[in-house]
Design an enzyme around this catalytic site. Structure first.
Site, PDB file in Angstrom:
ATOM      1  CG  HIS B  15      -2.016  -0.932   1.254  1.00 19.35           C
ATOM      2  ND1 HIS B  15      -3.065  -0.839   0.372  1.00 19.35           N
ATOM      3  CD2 HIS B  15      -2.282  -2.008   2.044  1.00 19.35           C
ATOM      4  CE1 HIS B  15      -3.935  -1.812   0.618  1.00 19.35           C
ATOM      5  NE2 HIS B  15      -3.480  -2.547   1.625  1.00 19.35           N
ATOM      6  CG  HIS B 194      -2.119  -0.609  10.496  1.00 23.05           C
ATOM      7  ND1 HIS B 194      -1.420  -0.332   9.346  1.00 23.05           N
ATOM      8  CD2 HIS B 194      -2.768  -1.768  10.268  1.00 23.05           C
ATOM      9  CE1 HIS B 194      -1.655  -1.276   8.435  1.00 23.05           C
ATOM     10  NE2 HIS B 194      -2.477  -2.164   8.969  1.00 23.05           N
ATOM     11  CE1 TYR B 283      -8.543  -2.974   6.314  1.00 23.31           C
ATOM     12  CE2 TYR B 283      -7.418  -1.888   4.482  1.00 23.31           C
ATOM     13  CZ  TYR B 283      -7.666  -3.023   5.241  1.00 23.31           C
ATOM     14  OH  TYR B 283      -7.039  -4.201   4.929  1.00 23.31           O
TER      15      TYR B 283
END
Lengths: 295, 335
Positions: B15, B194, B283
């Protein structure tokens, strides 16, 4: 053909079958004649309470009483459609509109290929995503052919039954195949997201198209807006959330679908477009039959 | 206590490089991770196998190709990938297996486990270590999540993973989820974190203290949002606490400096944007998409995040950014 309405039978008195029944009640062209199940159930009782004749003997009941319906809506399962309902209707020469994932009949969306569909007697509704998006991709690709079409569908978790959830690959692949068959598109990919949010969101479809060649986005928008309007005639909750724009050289448009709340809840636009499309197809058959009958 | 370390640099980190990893880059990182004693390297498009779509951004190289490249150079370490049902398919998984895949993580939203049952079962029948990976676990309660974990165990999953995909939770919130599941299932639990609000390493440790025995990290923290917990840092902390990871933290550091740091395109620091994303519970892969749109249209990212949160979007709904921006622009014109 006598009278103004065509008699219909619904096989499968579950949520979809019941929603269909409510829509038939409203139809100018269809008459709710028979609700068929295989066991006594809530749905059978509901139909009976509404004054509809019911049977728990399956399609065999119609075989013994063929005068009771000319059009059959199949809201059972792929297996029941293939093994029982489709062969019985074929034998009797009756039209069967299939809402199961069996897909042995011709796939149809009313605004794309109804003329061809009226020539055959077994048609399949594809998937909810197929009903929602193939007309829009068709509307884009009649202005500019697409090298690639991508659909991102999101639905409320509660509106997706176990048949879809447990067979998600089948659902996405069937929808992608229908896009290739019904629109001028070389490659297609469908992605599905289940969103458990409360209050439940409506069905939403984002469509991305990579065009082949030159085009005017205004023409694409005009074509898509006209298509959305024609779908609204039979799916009132069909909404063009974002008219086509160009983002990163990609044609991008979004449609959202709220249901009519007949039997299924209003957020279940994905189910409403299935049943509403099925009824629309049934009505077009009925009009076709009445025209022929009048000759 | 032994802990299995899974490094997600080459998948979640995809990503952060807009899915542009090359087979050569993958091989260099994999060699380093293998030599450092990592249990498994996850490889592929950020959205997993079959995830190369316009919605997330197209991959430069196919996930299957990257798996094959990784497998070619890995001596002891497993090669895994992610599969998001509804996007990746069982056909994709079979192709991954043919390319040498050892592990699959079937990634589902935290309340939607049944959607991945088929894929977990297929993974098992292909002889893979087959994991059910619950995303966005802050969006449901520990009890409901434990219920999902029980279902996943019934499907035959070898391991259950809980991801704090938005980098949203406090350590105790995250630990509560592991504790609740630990009481209900007997298979191992893994954690994936994260760093959006600075808890990438901290929450990984909180998860292990609560009973997890698999942990994800990313080299140099390379992942969506502000990245994942840094693998080397996690190993250092676990060493201090007396857990055995089998990893050499300094080799991880060297591999990071040599093979991963040069690939970093944007700051992986905790930024105002990442905190806003984490606070909103969005997200992590939305970060770069929101950044691009907010710069293009000159919109305050906070406005976009607030609307995304109001809409309760889940992973895979990046398309919502498009119409949110268009609505904001239309409002602006009307003023």
């Amino acid at each position: 053909m006598t009278g103004k309405k065509v008699k219909v039978a619904i096989v499968g008195p579950g949520n979809i079958g019941t929603d269909l029944m409510y829509k038939v009640f409203r139809s100018q062209y269809l008459e709710m004649s028979l609700m068929i199940g295989v066991v006594e159930s809530e749905g059978i009782k509901r139909a009976r309470d509404k004054g509809v004749e019911t049977s728990t003997e399956g399609i065999d009941y119609l075989v013994r009483h063929p005068e009771k319906a000319d059009i059959v809506f199949d809201a059972t399962t792929a297996k029941a459609h293939i093994n029982f309902n489709a062969p019985a209707c074929e034998k009797m020469g009756k039209i069967i509109i299939d809402l199961t994932p069996a897909a042995i009949g011709k796939i149809v969306t009313p605004m794309v290929n109804i003329d061809e569909a009226l020539k055959v007697k077994n048609v399949n509704l594809i998937t909810c995503g197929g009903q929602a998006t193939t007309p829009i991709i068709h509307a884009i690709s009649r202005v500019v052919p697409l090298e690639y079409a991508e659909v991102v569908t999101s639905v409320a978790s509660k509106s997706a039954g176990p048949g879809t959830r447990n067979n998600i690959d089948e659902y996405t692949q069937t929808t992608a195949k229908a896009i290739l068959q019904l629109t001028d598109t070389e490659r297609a990919k469908v992605m599905t997201v289940f969103n458990p949010a409360v209050p439940e969101p409506p069905m939403r479809n984002t469509i991305f198209g990579i065009p082949k060649g030159e085009y005017d986005i205004k023409e694409v928008a005009k074509s898509v807006e006209a298509m959305a309007k024609s779908i609204q005639e039979y799916v009132p909750g069909y909404e063009l959330t974002l008219s086509p724009i160009i983002e990163r050289d990609i044609i991008t448009t979004i449609v959202s679908i709220y249901g009519q709340g007949d039997f299924l809840p209003p957020y279940a636009g994905n189910l409403d477009i299935e049943t509403a499309s099925a009824i629309k197809i049934g009505e077009l058959y009925a009009q076709h039959m009445m025209e022929k009958g009048g000759n | 206590m032994k802990i299995k370390v899974v490094d997600t640099t080459l998948r979640d980190g995809s990503h952060a490089v807009e899915h542009q990893f090359t087979p050569q880059q993958v091989q260099a990182v994999v060699k380093g991770l293998d030599e450092a004693g990592v249990y498994c390297a996850e490889v592929g498009h950020g959205a997993g196998i079959g995830g190369s779509v316009l919605q997330y951004g197209l991959g430069k190289h196919d996930t299957v190709e990257l798996i094959r490249a990784a497998k070619d150079v890995s001596k002891n370490m497993k090669i895994g990938t992610l599969l998001v049902p509804g996007l990746g398919t069982m056909e994709d998984l079979k192709a991954g297996k043919d390319a040498g895949l050892d592990m699959v993580r079937v990634a589902v939203h935290c309340t939607e486990g049944d959607v991945g049952a088929q894929h977990v079962k297929l993974g098992k029948s292909l002889g893979l270590e087959s994991i059910m990976f619950f995303m966005m676990t802050h969006m449901t309660s520990p009890e409901e999540l434990a219920e999902q974990a029980v279902m996943a165990e019934d499907y035959g999953a070898d391991v259950i993973y809980f991801a704090d995909s938005a980098g949203f939770m406090s350590p105790n919130q995250f630990a509560d989820r592991i504790i609740a599941a630990r009481k209900r299932i007997s298979i191992p639990i893994g954690v994936h974190t994260h760093n959006n609000i600075g808890l990438g390493v901290g929450n990984a440790i909180a998860g292990i203290e609560a009973g997890a025995t698999y942990v994800d990290g990313a080299t140099e923290g390379l992942g969506a949002g502000s990245g994942n917990g840094n693998t080397a840092a996690i190993v250092v902390v676990l060493d201090k606490m007396g857990y055995q990871t089998g990893c050499d933290w300094y080799k991880l550091v060297e591999n990071g400096q040599k093979n991963v740091r040069p690939l970093v395109r944007h700051s992986l620091e905790i930024t105002g944007d990442s905190i806003t994303l984490g606070a909103a519970g969005i997200y992590s892969s939305f970060l770069l998409h929101v950044k691009e749109s907010s710069e293009k249209y000159n919109i305050d990212p906070r406005l976009i995040y607030d609307e995304l949160a109001r809409r309760k979007v889940v992973g895979g709904q990046e398309d919502q950014i498009i119409d949110i921006c268009q609505e904001i622009l239309a409002e602006r014109e009307n003023k």
